[in-house]
Write a protein that holds these residues in place. Structure first.
Motif, mmCIF file in Angstrom:
data_model
loop_
_atom_site.group_PDB
_atom_site.id
_atom_site.type_symbol
_atom_site.label_atom_id
_atom_site.label_comp_id
_atom_site.label_asym_id
_atom_site.label_seq_id
_atom_site.Cartn_x
_atom_site.Cartn_y
_atom_site.Cartn_z
ATOM 1 N N ASP A 68 0.832 -1.200 0.000
ATOM 2 C CA ASP A 68 0.000 0.000 0.000
ATOM 3 C C ASP A 68 0.867 1.250 0.000
ATOM 4 O O ASP A 68 0.522 2.258 -0.622
ATOM 5 C CB ASP A 68 -0.887 0.027 1.249
ATOM 6 N N ILE A 69 1.982 1.172 0.735
ATOM 7 C CA ILE A 69 2.875 2.311 0.921
ATOM 8 C C ILE A 69 4.300 1.902 0.568
ATOM 9 O O ILE A 69 4.747 0.815 0.931
ATOM 10 C CB ILE A 69 2.836 2.808 2.381
ATOM 11 N N ILE A 70 5.002 2.788 -0.133
ATOM 12 C CA ILE A 70 6.402 2.559 -0.488
ATOM 13 C C ILE A 70 7.205 3.732 0.052
ATOM 14 O O ILE A 70 7.072 4.871 -0.422
ATOM 15 C CB ILE A 70 6.581 2.458 -2.018
ATOM 16 N N TRP A 71 8.000 3.470 1.082
ATOM 17 C CA TRP A 71 8.859 4.507 1.652
ATOM 18 C C TRP A 71 10.163 4.556 0.859
ATOM 19 O O TRP A 71 10.817 3.528 0.675
ATOM 20 C CB TRP A 71 9.161 4.216 3.118
ATOM 21 N N VAL A 72 10.558 5.729 0.397
ATOM 22 C CA VAL A 72 11.750 5.876 -0.440
ATOM 23 C C VAL A 72 12.750 6.800 0.256
ATOM 24 O O VAL A 72 12.418 7.930 0.624
ATOM 25 C CB VAL A 72 11.385 6.455 -1.822
ATOM 26 N N SER A 73 13.965 6.313 0.428
ATOM 27 C CA SER A 73 15.012 7.100 1.091
ATOM 28 C C SER A 73 16.254 7.159 0.213
ATOM 29 O O SER A 73 17.092 6.262 0.233
ATOM 30 C CB SER A 73 15.358 6.476 2.452
ATOM 31 N N LEU A 74 16.343 8.224 -0.579
ATOM 32 C CA LEU A 74 17.526 8.454 -1.419
ATOM 33 C C LEU A 74 18.078 9.858 -1.236
ATOM 34 O O LEU A 74 19.081 10.199 -1.847
ATOM 35 C CB LEU A 74 17.174 8.234 -2.899
ATOM 36 N N GLY A 75 17.419 10.657 -0.403
ATOM 37 C CA GLY A 75 17.815 12.044 -0.233
ATOM 38 C C GLY A 75 17.185 12.940 -1.277
ATOM 39 O O GLY A 75 16.998 12.539 -2.431
ATOM 40 N N ALA A 76 16.820 14.147 -0.859
ATOM 41 C CA ALA A 76 16.215 15.113 -1.777
ATOM 42 C C ALA A 76 17.309 15.895 -2.510
ATOM 43 O O ALA A 76 18.348 16.184 -1.922
ATOM 44 C CB ALA A 76 15.315 16.071 -1.000
ATOM 45 N N PRO A 77 17.106 16.216 -3.807
ATOM 46 C CA PRO A 77 15.917 15.984 -4.622
ATOM 47 C C PRO A 77 15.947 14.679 -5.424
ATOM 48 O O PRO A 77 15.092 14.464 -6.275
ATOM 49 C CB PRO A 77 15.938 17.186 -5.558
ATOM 50 N N LYS A 78 16.922 13.831 -5.154
ATOM 51 C CA LYS A 78 17.063 12.597 -5.924
ATOM 52 C C LYS A 78 15.853 11.694 -5.761
ATOM 53 O O LYS A 78 15.369 11.102 -6.737
ATOM 54 C CB LYS A 78 18.337 11.856 -5.487
ATOM 55 N N GLN A 79 15.347 11.553 -4.524
ATOM 56 C CA GLN A 79 14.248 10.618 -4.296
ATOM 57 C C GLN A 79 12.967 11.066 -5.003
ATOM 58 O O GLN A 79 12.170 10.233 -5.454
ATOM 59 C CB GLN A 79 14.004 10.443 -2.810
ATOM 60 N N GLU A 80 12.762 12.371 -5.140
ATOM 61 C CA GLU A 80 11.580 12.864 -5.842
ATOM 62 C C GLU A 80 11.676 12.541 -7.339
ATOM 63 O O GLU A 80 10.691 12.124 -7.960
ATOM 64 C CB GLU A 80 11.422 14.369 -5.629
ATOM 65 N N ARG A 81 12.854 12.733 -7.905
ATOM 66 C CA ARG A 81 13.047 12.385 -9.312
ATOM 67 C C ARG A 81 12.878 10.876 -9.513
ATOM 68 O O ARG A 81 12.301 10.423 -10.505
ATOM 69 C CB ARG A 81 14.442 12.820 -9.770
ATOM 70 N N PHE A 82 13.396 10.100 -8.558
ATOM 71 C CA PHE A 82 13.277 8.646 -8.609
ATOM 72 C C PHE A 82 11.815 8.226 -8.608
ATOM 73 O O PHE A 82 11.390 7.372 -9.415
ATOM 74 C CB PHE A 82 14.014 8.039 -7.414
ATOM 75 N N MET A 83 11.019 8.784 -7.705
ATOM 76 C CA MET A 83 9.613 8.397 -7.617
ATOM 77 C C MET A 83 8.863 8.721 -8.903
ATOM 78 O O MET A 83 8.030 7.926 -9.362
ATOM 79 C CB MET A 83 8.948 9.092 -6.423
ATOM 80 N N ALA A 84 9.143 9.882 -9.489
ATOM 81 C CA ALA A 84 8.475 10.261 -10.734
ATOM 82 C C ALA A 84 8.820 9.300 -11.865
ATOM 83 O O ALA A 84 7.963 8.966 -12.702
ATOM 84 C CB ALA A 84 8.854 11.689 -11.116
ATOM 85 N N ARG A 85 10.061 8.823 -11.890
ATOM 86 C CA ARG A 85 10.480 7.895 -12.938
ATOM 87 C C ARG A 85 9.925 6.484 -12.706
ATOM 88 O O ARG A 85 9.652 5.748 -13.662
ATOM 89 C CB ARG A 85 12.014 7.836 -13.018
ATOM 90 N N LEU A 86 9.758 6.113 -11.448
ATOM 91 C CA LEU A 86 9.258 4.780 -11.125
ATOM 92 C C LEU A 86 7.749 4.674 -11.304
ATOM 93 O O LEU A 86 7.220 3.601 -11.623
ATOM 94 C CB LEU A 86 9.625 4.437 -9.674
ATOM 95 N N LEU A 87 7.051 5.783 -11.135
ATOM 96 C CA LEU A 87 5.584 5.793 -11.134
ATOM 97 C C LEU A 87 4.938 5.080 -12.335
ATOM 98 O O LEU A 87 4.006 4.294 -12.137
ATOM 99 C CB LEU A 87 5.084 7.240 -11.049
ATOM 100 N N PRO A 88 5.383 5.316 -13.573
ATOM 101 C CA PRO A 88 4.692 4.680 -14.711
ATOM 102 C C PRO A 88 4.716 3.154 -14.691
ATOM 103 O O PRO A 88 3.891 2.514 -15.365
ATOM 104 C CB PRO A 88 5.460 5.216 -15.925
ATOM 105 N N TYR A 89 5.621 2.561 -13.931
ATOM 106 C CA TYR A 89 5.750 1.106 -13.900
ATOM 107 C C TYR A 89 4.968 0.463 -12.755
ATOM 108 O O TYR A 89 4.855 -0.771 -12.705
ATOM 109 C CB TYR A 89 7.226 0.715 -13.771
ATOM 110 N N LEU A 90 4.448 1.268 -11.841
ATOM 111 C CA LEU A 90 3.772 0.716 -10.669
ATOM 112 C C LEU A 90 2.302 0.438 -10.938
ATOM 113 O O LEU A 90 1.621 1.238 -11.592
ATOM 114 C CB LEU A 90 3.894 1.673 -9.477
ATOM 115 N N LYS A 91 1.809 -0.641 -10.362
ATOM 116 C CA LYS A 91 0.388 -0.974 -10.473
ATOM 117 C C LYS A 91 -0.420 -0.375 -9.327
ATOM 118 O O LYS A 91 -1.609 -0.120 -9.472
ATOM 119 C CB LYS A 91 0.213 -2.497 -10.483
ATOM 120 N N ARG A 92 0.204 -0.186 -8.198
ATOM 121 C CA ARG A 92 -0.453 0.389 -7.029
ATOM 122 C C ARG A 92 0.633 0.854 -6.047
ATOM 123 O O ARG A 92 1.812 0.580 -6.248
ATOM 124 C CB ARG A 92 -1.366 -0.634 -6.337
#
Length: 253
Positions: free
Chosen positions: A158-182
């Protein structure tokens, strides 16, 4: 979805209503809508106002919470509204304590993840069976997003906690989003360190939290990292304040 306030503050969409932040997350989880949440503080605001691509990343979030008490105070005075921050660590603690959600912990080091798993399992024993996955150190464009998403999708969190440091983690989440089902992703870099008990990074004492001085504590705790970030925000702040005042006057006619 919860009707959000699409108003921008310093050019970034920020929701200050805690209930709306939480309800947006709950609704996305219930409807299996993938997305991400950004914790907006001085560093992210600085980067967003210098980098149009990053501005698109943060404004593409399900919802953005204000993670900086100083930012909230400045904006509250400009808008003459009682705006307040909602610190990422506080929302993290609340969602974990609810013991309702399957979570996936992604990023940081194996040592930090081990400490985090131990401490989170003490709160919710079910977390012992959840995934804690470190990632190799590499540029944000070089991750195998499809492979990472396949691993996450198989777990159905339900929840995915991401720890890569800002602003890297925000860019990472945006790139990962299209591949996620939920799954709702949260970019909470420092929280893993705070809650793991591993290493020197700690959250500020309670008295400093009450006085909204966590930013000052972190400046002394990691000066090489945080002082340049604060200075970058101070340099850009006069322009942002002037532009925000101009927008307020325009909106009020």
């Amino acid at each position: 979805m919860e009707e959000m306030n699409n108003k921008t503050y310093f050019n970034v969409k920020i929701e200050f209503d805690r209930r709306k932040v939480e309800n947006t997350v709950f609704e996305a989880i219930e409807k299996a809508i993938p997305g991400y949440v950004c914790a907006i503080e001085s560093n992210n605001l600085t980067v967003a106002n210098k980098d149009p691509e990053f501005m698109e990343v943060v404004n593409g979030a399900l919802v953005n919470q204000c993670d900086g008490s100083v930012v909230a105070k400045i904006l509250g005075r400009i808008h003459h509204e009682p705006l307040d921050s909602y610190i990422g660590g506080d929302l993290f603690d609340k969602l974990v304590a609810m013991k309702r959600f399957r979570q996936f912990y992604l990023g940081s080091t194996p040592e930090v993840l081990a400490g985090l798993k131990k401490n989170m399992t003490a709160i919710d024993p079910k977390i012992a069976d959840m995934q804690f996955v470190s990632l190799p150190f590499r540029n944000v464009e070089d991750f195998d997003y499809q492979g990472i998403a396949e691993m996450i999708n198989a777990d159905e969190p339900d929840i995915i906690w991401v720890s890569l440091g800002a602003p890297k983690q925000e860019r990472f989440m945006a790139r990962l989003l299209p591949y996620l089902k939920r799954g709702v992703m949260f970019g909470y870099g420092a929280v893993f360190n705070f809650r793991s008990g591993v290493g020197p990074v700690r959250r500020a004492p309670k008295w400093m939290l009450r006085l909204r001085l966590e930013w000052l504590y972190r400046a002394f705790e990691e000066p090489k990292k945080n002082v340049p970030r604060y200075w970058g925000f101070i340099k850009i702040l006069p322009r942002l304040v002037w532009e925000e005042h101009q927008q307020v006057r325009k909106d009020r006619g």
